[in-house]
Write a protein that holds these residues in place. Structure first.
Motif, mmCIF file in Angstrom:
data_model
loop_
_atom_site.group_PDB
_atom_site.id
_atom_site.type_symbol
_atom_site.label_atom_id
_atom_site.label_comp_id
_atom_site.label_asym_id
_atom_site.label_seq_id
_atom_site.Cartn_x
_atom_site.Cartn_y
_atom_site.Cartn_z
ATOM 1 N N ALA A 36 0.803 -1.222 0.000
ATOM 2 C CA ALA A 36 0.000 0.000 0.000
ATOM 3 C C ALA A 36 0.841 1.281 0.000
ATOM 4 C CB ALA A 36 -0.945 -0.012 1.204
ATOM 5 N N GLY A 37 2.082 1.201 0.496
ATOM 6 C CA GLY A 37 2.948 2.385 0.556
ATOM 7 C C GLY A 37 3.280 2.986 -0.801
ATOM 8 N N THR A 40 0.264 5.563 -1.408
ATOM 9 C CA THR A 40 -0.162 6.599 -0.446
ATOM 10 C C THR A 40 -0.042 7.995 -1.055
ATOM 11 O OG1 THR A 40 2.018 6.456 0.605
ATOM 12 C CG2 THR A 40 0.214 5.316 1.704
ATOM 13 N N PRO A 45 -4.954 5.829 1.452
ATOM 14 C CA PRO A 45 -4.258 5.506 2.708
ATOM 15 C C PRO A 45 -3.798 4.054 2.756
ATOM 16 C CG PRO A 45 -6.630 5.797 3.090
ATOM 17 C CD PRO A 45 -6.375 6.134 1.653
ATOM 18 N N ASP A 46 -2.671 3.792 3.437
ATOM 19 C CA ASP A 46 -2.264 2.389 3.656
ATOM 20 C C ASP A 46 -3.016 1.864 4.879
ATOM 21 O OD1 ASP A 46 -0.955 3.449 5.847
ATOM 22 O OD2 ASP A 46 1.069 3.018 5.128
ATOM 23 N N PHE A 47 -2.669 0.680 5.343
ATOM 24 C CA PHE A 47 -3.344 0.117 6.510
ATOM 25 C C PHE A 47 -2.733 0.585 7.811
ATOM 26 C CE2 PHE A 47 -5.171 -4.026 4.556
ATOM 27 C CZ PHE A 47 -6.283 -3.320 4.164
ATOM 28 N N ARG A 48 -1.391 0.448 7.891
ATOM 29 C CA ARG A 48 -0.772 0.454 9.201
ATOM 30 C C ARG A 48 0.004 1.701 9.572
ATOM 31 N NH1 ARG A 48 -0.897 -4.426 6.979
ATOM 32 N NH2 ARG A 48 -1.998 -6.060 8.129
ATOM 33 N N LEU A 54 -5.576 3.265 7.298
ATOM 34 C CA LEU A 54 -7.001 2.916 7.369
ATOM 35 C C LEU A 54 -7.378 2.326 8.719
ATOM 36 C CD1 LEU A 54 -7.548 1.307 3.856
ATOM 37 C CD2 LEU A 54 -8.706 3.340 4.742
ATOM 38 N N GLN A 118 0.206 -6.493 -3.591
ATOM 39 C CA GLN A 118 -0.877 -6.746 -2.634
ATOM 40 C C GLN A 118 -1.996 -5.753 -2.836
ATOM 41 O OE1 GLN A 118 1.030 -7.601 1.547
ATOM 42 N NE2 GLN A 118 2.423 -6.322 0.385
ATOM 43 N N ASN A 119 -1.736 -4.743 -3.671
ATOM 44 C CA ASN A 119 -2.702 -3.657 -3.784
ATOM 45 C C ASN A 119 -3.901 -4.044 -4.632
ATOM 46 O OD1 ASN A 119 -0.980 -2.235 -2.216
ATOM 47 N ND2 ASN A 119 -0.082 -1.045 -3.885
ATOM 48 N N SER A 211 4.595 -3.411 4.760
ATOM 49 C CA SER A 211 5.053 -3.741 6.118
ATOM 50 C C SER A 211 5.487 -5.207 6.190
ATOM 51 C CB SER A 211 3.932 -3.474 7.130
ATOM 52 O OG SER A 211 2.800 -4.265 6.829
ATOM 53 N N THR A 213 3.783 -7.854 6.576
ATOM 54 C CA THR A 213 3.146 -8.534 7.710
ATOM 55 C C THR A 213 2.059 -9.507 7.277
ATOM 56 O OG1 THR A 213 1.715 -6.614 7.921
ATOM 57 C CG2 THR A 213 3.561 -6.754 9.450
ATOM 58 N N ASN A 234 11.307 1.616 1.515
ATOM 59 C CA ASN A 234 10.185 1.735 2.457
ATOM 60 C C ASN A 234 10.508 2.819 3.482
ATOM 61 O OD1 ASN A 234 7.626 0.286 2.847
ATOM 62 N ND2 ASN A 234 8.367 -0.159 4.912
ATOM 63 N N LEU A 235 9.462 3.299 4.155
ATOM 64 C CA LEU A 235 9.709 4.309 5.193
ATOM 65 C C LEU A 235 10.489 3.716 6.354
ATOM 66 C CD1 LEU A 235 6.313 6.275 5.413
ATOM 67 C CD2 LEU A 235 8.477 7.039 4.417
ATOM 68 N N ASP A 236 10.207 2.462 6.655
ATOM 69 C CA ASP A 236 10.892 1.846 7.798
ATOM 70 C C ASP A 236 11.408 0.454 7.440
ATOM 71 O OD1 ASP A 236 8.303 0.844 7.598
ATOM 72 O OD2 ASP A 236 7.631 1.820 9.433
ATOM 73 N N VAL A 238 11.619 -3.425 7.492
ATOM 74 C CA VAL A 238 10.612 -4.475 7.673
ATOM 75 C C VAL A 238 11.218 -5.831 7.313
ATOM 76 C CG1 VAL A 238 8.618 -2.964 7.208
ATOM 77 C CG2 VAL A 238 9.724 -4.158 5.307
HETATM 78 P P1 CNA Z 1 0.648 -1.710 5.317
HETATM 79 O O1 CNA Z 1 0.693 -2.796 6.298
HETATM 80 O O2 CNA Z 1 -0.236 -0.540 5.573
HETATM 81 O O3 CNA Z 1 2.155 -1.191 5.171
HETATM 82 C C1 CNA Z 1 2.484 -0.077 4.369
HETATM 83 C C2 CNA Z 1 3.992 0.118 4.458
HETATM 84 O O4 CNA Z 1 4.335 1.132 3.531
HETATM 85 C C3 CNA Z 1 4.482 0.557 5.836
HETATM 86 O O5 CNA Z 1 5.657 -0.132 6.160
HETATM 87 C C4 CNA Z 1 4.763 2.055 5.623
HETATM 88 O O6 CNA Z 1 5.830 2.522 6.423
HETATM 89 C C5 CNA Z 1 5.144 2.100 4.171
HETATM 90 N N1 CNA Z 1 4.870 3.367 3.513
HETATM 91 C C6 CNA Z 1 3.780 4.161 3.609
HETATM 92 N N2 CNA Z 1 3.887 5.222 2.806
HETATM 93 C C7 CNA Z 1 5.077 5.092 2.156
HETATM 94 C C8 CNA Z 1 5.771 5.867 1.190
HETATM 95 N N3 CNA Z 1 5.256 7.020 0.688
HETATM 96 N N4 CNA Z 1 6.973 5.437 0.764
HETATM 97 C C9 CNA Z 1 7.526 4.294 1.241
HETATM 98 N N5 CNA Z 1 6.922 3.529 2.175
HETATM 99 C C10 CNA Z 1 5.704 3.921 2.611
HETATM 100 O O7 CNA Z 1 0.277 -2.232 3.856
HETATM 101 P P2 CNA Z 1 0.684 -3.616 3.168
HETATM 102 O O8 CNA Z 1 0.447 -3.410 1.723
HETATM 103 O O9 CNA Z 1 1.997 -4.114 3.618
HETATM 104 O O10 CNA Z 1 -0.421 -4.583 3.760
HETATM 105 C C11 CNA Z 1 -1.003 -5.526 2.974
HETATM 106 C C12 CNA Z 1 -2.478 -5.228 2.701
HETATM 107 C C13 CNA Z 1 -2.770 -3.777 2.512
HETATM 108 C C14 CNA Z 1 -2.897 -5.823 1.421
HETATM 109 O O11 CNA Z 1 -3.772 -6.876 1.666
HETATM 110 C C15 CNA Z 1 -3.588 -4.727 0.599
HETATM 111 O O12 CNA Z 1 -4.705 -5.222 -0.065
HETATM 112 C C16 CNA Z 1 -3.957 -3.716 1.571
HETATM 113 N N6 CNA Z 1 -4.186 -2.335 1.135
HETATM 114 C C17 CNA Z 1 -4.149 -1.973 -0.171
HETATM 115 C C18 CNA Z 1 -4.331 -0.665 -0.535
HETATM 116 C C19 CNA Z 1 -4.269 -0.306 -2.003
HETATM 117 O O13 CNA Z 1 -4.684 -1.084 -2.845
HETATM 118 N N7 CNA Z 1 -3.700 0.853 -2.337
HETATM 119 C C20 CNA Z 1 -4.572 0.325 0.419
HETATM 120 C C21 CNA Z 1 -4.611 -0.074 1.766
HETATM 121 C C22 CNA Z 1 -4.420 -1.403 2.111
#
Ligand code: CNA
Length: 278
Positions: A36-37, A40, A45-48, A54, A118-119, A211, A213, A234-236, A238
């Motif tokens: 999701a990152g 963003t 919005p991402d999840f975590r 979200l 995963q998006n 993330s 996870t 990534n921002l952090d 993982v």
């Molecule tokens: P997550 O768990 O929310 O992790 C997002 C990661 O991205 C975190 O480690 C953040 O630090 C990092 N991050 C956020 N913004 C940025 C940026 N600008 N640059 C670099 N890193 C950044 O999301 P995951 O994708 O790991 O979790 C898996 C889920 C999220 C999947 O099942 C998706 O379906 C689900 N999801 C998808 C969307 C989408 O389709 N855009 C949105 C929200 C959630």
């Protein structure tokens, strides 16, 4: 420490060494893992992420716990939170990011083998990444079916329901209709399962904006050869990044890191041009 291990393939664990390797004849098959990152900055919005994610904004949906929005048993009792979320995330409202254009550029350079994502926002396709290179591991909003009898449901009708925040019901049995997005506990698509063994062919793995996870997706990072360089953008920090000799962490916003990488590659004009056209 891991930092002390000398890389075996890369000259050093830094961005210019990654670029140098990408331009060498040894780097033919690049695999990507996205989360999701990468979306963003498009406004999704991402999840975590704390505050903006979200999960920290789902309180108003009256969920027992945030993950419930993607649990099939909860959906069966109350589909409203998922439909609310679907309304917010629905594809079409958002422009792909410069990071998505970078993936397209990799494809145009003949380097992209597979982009595992995963998006569910379909921004990879919208950026022009060839469809046959994309594996939507958690499904997408492209198709949908009844959760009771599995009967499919019309695409345009579904779109109308989500945009009007109405719950779609099966034409045959009246059950709730759900987009073919993978919920917790559901099997991943067949196309994903078939693509996983290809990771052994990777000359480079780039993991961005996740993330790491959610399983089994996160475990893909362990499927490339021990000798395959792995880059985390990534921002952090993982996952297990740093445990292998050719792991490189480029921490920061993916759009910025991608721009820096493309400067090193001499691809910055092409990147900007692709993005302008999107
Ligand atoms: P997550 O768990 O929310 O992790 C997002 C990661 O991205 C975190 O480690 C953040 O630090 C990092 N991050 C956020 N913004 C940025 C940026 N600008 N640059 C670099 N890193 C950044 O999301 P995951 O994708 O790991 O979790 C898996 C889920 C999220 C999947 O099942 C998706 O379906 C689900 N999801 C998808 C969307 C989408 O389709 N855009 C949105 C929200 C959630």
């Amino acid at each position: 420490s891991n930092r002390a291990n000398k890389p075996k393939i890369l000259a050093a664990r830094d961005i210019s060494s990654v670029a140098g390797y990408m331009k060498s004849k040894d780097c033919k098959n690049v695999m990507m893992m996205l989360g999701a990152g990468v979306s963003t900055s498009a406004g999704i919005p991402d999840f975590r992420s704390p505050e903006t994610g979200l999960y920290s904004n789902l309180a108003r949906l009256n969920l027992p716990h945030p993950e419930a929005v993607f649990e099939i048993n909860f959906f069966r009792r109350n589909p409203v939170p998922f439909y609310t979320l679907a309304h917010e995330l629905y594809p079409g409202k958002f422009r792909p990011t410069i990071t998505h254009s970078f993936i397209r550029l990799l494809a145009e350079k003949g380097l992209l083998h597979t982009c595992f994502t995963q998006n569910i926002d379909t921004l990879e396709r919208r950026a022009g990444v060839p469809e046959e290179k994309i594996i939507e591991a958690h499904g997408s909003f492209a198709t949908q079916r009844c959760i009771d009898c599995s009967e499919t449901f019309d695409d345009n009708d579904m779109k109308r329901h989500i945009l009007q925040k109405k719950i779609a019901r099966c034409v045959s049995c009246g059950g709730y209709v759900k987009p073919d997005i993978v919920f917790f506990g559901e099997a991943l698509p067949e196309i994903f399962i078939r693509a996983v063994p290809n990771l052994r062919k990777a000359d480079l793995l780039i993991v961005m904006g996740t993330s790491l996870t959610v399983q089994p997706f996160a475990s893909l990072a362990e499927r490339v050869d021990d000798s395959c360089p792995r880059v985390l953008i990534n921002l952090d920090h993982v996952g297990s990044f740093g445990s292998r000799s050719d792991d490189v962490a480029l921490l920061g916003k993916c759009d910025e890191v991608v721009r820096d990488l493309c400067k090193e590659l001499g691809w910055d004009d092409e990147l900007n041009q692709l993005w302008d056209e999107t």
